[in-house]
Design an enzyme around this catalytic site. Structure first.
Site, PDB file in Angstrom:
ATOM      1  N   LYS A 169      15.304 -14.555  19.496  1.00 44.15           N
ATOM      2  CA  LYS A 169      15.446 -13.142  19.840  1.00 44.15           C
ATOM      3  C   LYS A 169      14.672 -12.897  21.144  1.00 44.15           C
ATOM      4  CE  LYS A 169      13.296  -8.992  18.165  1.00 44.15           C
ATOM      5  NZ  LYS A 169      12.110  -8.965  19.013  1.00 44.15           N
ATOM      6  N   ASP A 198      16.792 -13.909  13.292  1.00 44.71           N
ATOM      7  CA  ASP A 198      16.025 -12.667  13.218  1.00 44.71           C
ATOM      8  C   ASP A 198      14.988 -12.939  12.125  1.00 44.71           C
ATOM      9  OD1 ASP A 198      14.938 -10.261  12.447  1.00 44.71           O
ATOM     10  OD2 ASP A 198      16.803  -9.144  12.609  1.00 44.71           O
ATOM     11  N   HIS A 199      13.735 -13.070  12.525  1.00 45.10           N
ATOM     12  CA  HIS A 199      12.753 -13.584  11.541  1.00 45.10           C
ATOM     13  C   HIS A 199      12.545 -12.615  10.373  1.00 45.10           C
ATOM     14  CE1 HIS A 199       9.773 -11.090  13.668  1.00 45.10           C
ATOM     15  NE2 HIS A 199       9.021 -11.205  12.598  1.00 45.10           N
ATOM     16  N   LYS A 203      11.927 -13.130   5.582  1.00 44.82           N
ATOM     17  CA  LYS A 203      10.915 -12.562   4.681  1.00 44.82           C
ATOM     18  C   LYS A 203      11.501 -12.451   3.273  1.00 44.82           C
ATOM     19  CE  LYS A 203       8.905  -9.736   8.397  1.00 44.82           C
ATOM     20  NZ  LYS A 203       7.644 -10.353   8.763  1.00 44.82           N
ATOM     21  N   GLU A 237       3.220  -0.823  13.140  1.00 45.67           N
ATOM     22  CA  GLU A 237       2.301  -1.925  13.472  1.00 45.67           C
ATOM     23  C   GLU A 237       1.003  -1.345  14.008  1.00 45.67           C
ATOM     24  OE1 GLU A 237       4.368  -5.577  15.105  1.00 45.67           O
ATOM     25  OE2 GLU A 237       5.370  -3.969  16.177  1.00 45.67           O
ATOM     26  N   ASP A 256      13.222  -3.887  21.203  1.00 46.55           N
ATOM     27  CA  ASP A 256      12.428  -4.924  20.550  1.00 46.55           C
ATOM     28  C   ASP A 256      12.641  -4.932  19.030  1.00 46.55           C
ATOM     29  OD1 ASP A 256      10.477  -6.971  20.571  1.00 46.55           O
ATOM     30  OD2 ASP A 256       8.880  -5.557  20.074  1.00 46.55           O
ATOM     31  N   HIS A 261      15.633  -6.165  13.828  1.00 47.49           N
ATOM     32  CA  HIS A 261      14.894  -6.063  12.560  1.00 47.49           C
ATOM     33  C   HIS A 261      15.270  -4.810  11.747  1.00 47.49           C
ATOM     34  CE1 HIS A 261      12.807  -9.189  14.484  1.00 47.49           C
ATOM     35  NE2 HIS A 261      11.852  -8.506  15.052  1.00 47.49           N
ATOM     36  N   LYS A 361       4.036   0.792  17.844  1.00 45.78           N
ATOM     37  CA  LYS A 361       2.837  -0.042  18.021  1.00 45.78           C
ATOM     38  C   LYS A 361       1.623   0.865  17.915  1.00 45.78           C
ATOM     39  CE  LYS A 361       4.785  -3.965  19.715  1.00 45.78           C
ATOM     40  NZ  LYS A 361       4.808  -5.114  18.802  1.00 45.78           N
TER      41      LYS A 361
HETATM   42  C1  BG6 Z   1       8.928  -9.277  17.014  1.00 40.67           C
HETATM   43  C2  BG6 Z   1       8.643  -8.258  18.076  1.00 40.67           C
HETATM   44  O1  BG6 Z   1      10.292  -9.593  16.976  1.00 40.67           O
HETATM   45  O2  BG6 Z   1       8.540  -8.743  15.746  1.00 40.67           O
HETATM   46  C3  BG6 Z   1       7.166  -7.888  18.088  1.00 40.67           C
HETATM   47  O3  BG6 Z   1       9.006  -8.794  19.352  1.00 40.67           O
HETATM   48  C4  BG6 Z   1       6.750  -7.421  16.716  1.00 40.67           C
HETATM   49  O4  BG6 Z   1       6.906  -6.879  19.057  1.00 40.67           O
HETATM   50  C5  BG6 Z   1       7.156  -8.432  15.651  1.00 40.67           C
HETATM   51  O5  BG6 Z   1       5.339  -7.258  16.723  1.00 40.67           O
HETATM   52  C6  BG6 Z   1       6.912  -7.892  14.255  1.00 40.67           C
HETATM   53  O6  BG6 Z   1       7.095  -8.914  13.331  1.00 40.67           O
HETATM   54  P1  BG6 Z   1       6.312  -8.911  11.954  1.00 40.67           P
HETATM   55  O7  BG6 Z   1       6.863 -10.074  11.210  1.00 40.67           O
HETATM   56  O8  BG6 Z   1       4.847  -9.039  12.305  1.00 40.67           O
HETATM   57  O9  BG6 Z   1       6.600  -7.596  11.317  1.00 40.67           O
END
Ligand code: BG6
Length: 511
Positions: A169, A198-199, A203, A237, A256, A261, A361
């Site tokens: 991504k 997409d990580h 989860k 976050e 982002d 996500h 953020k």
């Molecule tokens: C990333 C974003 O894809 O996901 C970051 O680029 C963000 O800005 C992060 O902080 C959040 O991932 P997680 O797993 O910490 O919620």
């Protein structure tokens, strides 16, 4: 506390199968992603016996170093970034299987050297010509690497062998660039070789949304506009932009977090039941619901989209700088670090149910959660009592941290007077399943090694996500924000985000 360990429906523990024998090729092998996530995830897979015996890693990057130096570097880093204590024996297993190719990603000679290295690796480790290429690089190289791999003949799949590419991504910068990238990649490899990661989908709590909705009898019948008043998705976050100022300046919170996500969360919450758990029916339904999101017109952007940027403030009792004072950020930047949206989904199930999304953020608390707010019942029978109004029942999926699910409802407060109070039933993952150390990438890497693309984004899903976001990007570009910074670090975002719900008679759930 749980009385017993949960079992699957058959009463047996399902066994994951190890990945296919293969070479895991990492472009960007000396970068952050490799040391922080990929190597620790591969380590966890090995510790859980999910890597095949015939396995090897080839690192590629433009830093000049030998394979021995690369092995030493990874060996030094793993102790620092692994999610568990590293066993010297298991690390030795990796150490014998790691090599390195240095070179420029745009130079065809790099890929010729890689090809030679892969042939040698296949002979040495019995990897049968299956290659997984991971693009842990700047997005400007995604298309180039795939083109060069194809040019070197490394993406052809000779009989019985596979070649797959995981694309990191962000996938594109807007709708046009995402589609251009899809075309560029699609000209070189098939869709079934393309794994857009997409990580969030790695989860467990995100994967559980499908299990929760479709593996239980009592929620799904209520999961529609007859019973649900609205849905809130929060990804808050506490971190700022850390060392990614330059990337973030060109990206902003909307790009982002939203097309990837947050829309991934929304699609799992809002999709129709797929007719099987196979990858294509699931991905079809996810894409269908994204396509049903009502497109924003310019006037909707004004009314239904809020942007914010943090100024200085206090977080955890410590002073926190404003975004414009962060490293590699323009002191006059108008990049947003917060976004809140109100979306409508134009289908039978969701007609009239707003979806409120927010992400930012440097917010007061780290919390990713989805709150389903149910409609209140008629209060008629309580009119002669002291109960003035009924509260909405609330189902909350706590994605992270404190993973779990909670349901709040009203109960009679004990005593002679009829009075209702809010009570809560909650389930915590850690109580039932323990907390296995994980980076969140393990399932995704394993799925790619066994050829299951269900948790990866298809080209049409990416397209549908950008279609939601693109009109907002255009409108914001045409009208730069005039009130930034408009929320303090350590707060819950700009006032306008509260007003977005207040004008509908609602408010954000206190996370
Ligand atoms: C990333 C974003 O894809 O996901 C970051 O680029 C963000 O800005 C992060 O902080 C959040 O991932 P997680 O797993 O910490 O919620």
């Amino acid at each position: 506390m749980p009385s017993s360990t949960p079992k699957d429906a058959s009463g047996e523990a399902a066994q994951a199968r190890p990945g296919d024998p293969c070479v895991f090729v990492i472009f960007g092998a000396t970068g952050d992603l490799t040391k922080r996530l990929l190597m620790p995830a591969l380590y966890n897979l090995l510790a859980n016996k999910l890597l095949p015996d015939n396995f090897a890693i080839v690192g590629v990057s433009n830093v000049k170093m030998s394979s021995a130096d690369f092995r030493k570097q990874l060996g030094d880093e793993i102790g620092q970034f692994a999610t568990t204590k590293v066993s010297p024996e298991l690390w030795k297993w990796f150490d014998q299987r790691i090599s390195y190719v240095s070179g420029d990603f745009t130079d065809p000679a790099t890929y010729q050297r890689l090809k030679t290295e892969l042939e040698a690796t296949d002979k040495l480790h019995g990897t049968p010509g299956n290659y997984l290429f991971y693009t842990a690089v700047s997005p400007s190289f995604f298309g180039e690497i795939v083109k060069q791999l194809a040019g070197a003949g490394l993406t052809n799949e000779p009989a019985g062998r596979w070649r797959r590419v995981i694309i990191e991504k962000p996938f594109g910068h807007d709708l046009d660039s995402a589609n251009a990238l899809n075309r560029e990649i699609g000209a070189c490899i098939d869709e079934n070789q393309t794994y857009r990661i997409d990580h969030y989908l790695g989860k467990e709590t995100v994967q559980n949304i499908i299990a929760f909705r479709f593996g239980n009898g009592f929620f799904e019948p209520l999961w529609n506009n007859n019973y649900i008043d609205h849905v809130q998705i929060t990804v808050a976050e506490t971190v700022g932009v850390e060392h990614r100022g330059a990337f973030y300046e060109a990206t902003g919170a909307l790009r982002d977090m939203v097309p990837n996500h947050i829309l991934a969360l929304l699609s799992l919450i809002a999709m129709e039941p797929p007719n099987s758990f196979e990858s294509e029916p699931v991905r079809d339904e996810k894409t269908k619901v994204l396509r049903a999101i009502r497109p924003f017109k310019p006037e909707d952007v004004r009314d239904c989209a809020v942007r914010g940027q943090y100024g200085s403030g206090t977080l955890d009792g410590k002073p926190a700088p404003g975004y414009r004072s962060e490293e590699r950020v323009d002191p006059n930047s108008d990049t947003e670090t917060y976004v809140a949206l109100k979306l409508a989904i134009d289908n039978w199930r969701w007609s009239g149910v707003p979806f409120y999304l927010r992400t930012g953020k440097r917010m007061a608390k780290r919390s990713t959660e989805i709150a389903i707010k149910f409609k209140v019942p008629p209060a008629l029978m309580f009119r002669q009592t002291g109960v003035r109004r009924l509260e909405q029942n609330e189902l909350v999926l706590h994605i992270q941290p404190n993973e779990g699910i909670s349901l709040s409802f009203s109960a009679k407060v004990p005593g002679p007077v009829v009075k209702l109070g809010d009570v809560d039933m909650s389930f915590k993952y850690s109580d039932y399943f323990g907390a296995a150390p994980s980076t969140g990438y393990e399932t995704l890497l394993l799925d790619c090694m066994i050829g299951d693309p269900a948790l990866f984004q298809r080209a049409d899903t990416v397209d549908a996500g950008w279609r939601v976001v693109d009109p907002i990007l255009d409108a914001w570009k045409a009208n730069p924000a005039v009130d930034f910074p408009n929320y303090a670090a350590g707060s819950w975002g700009p006032r306008a985000a509260d007003e977005l719900l207040e004008c509908d008679g609602r408010k954000w759930r206190q996370s």
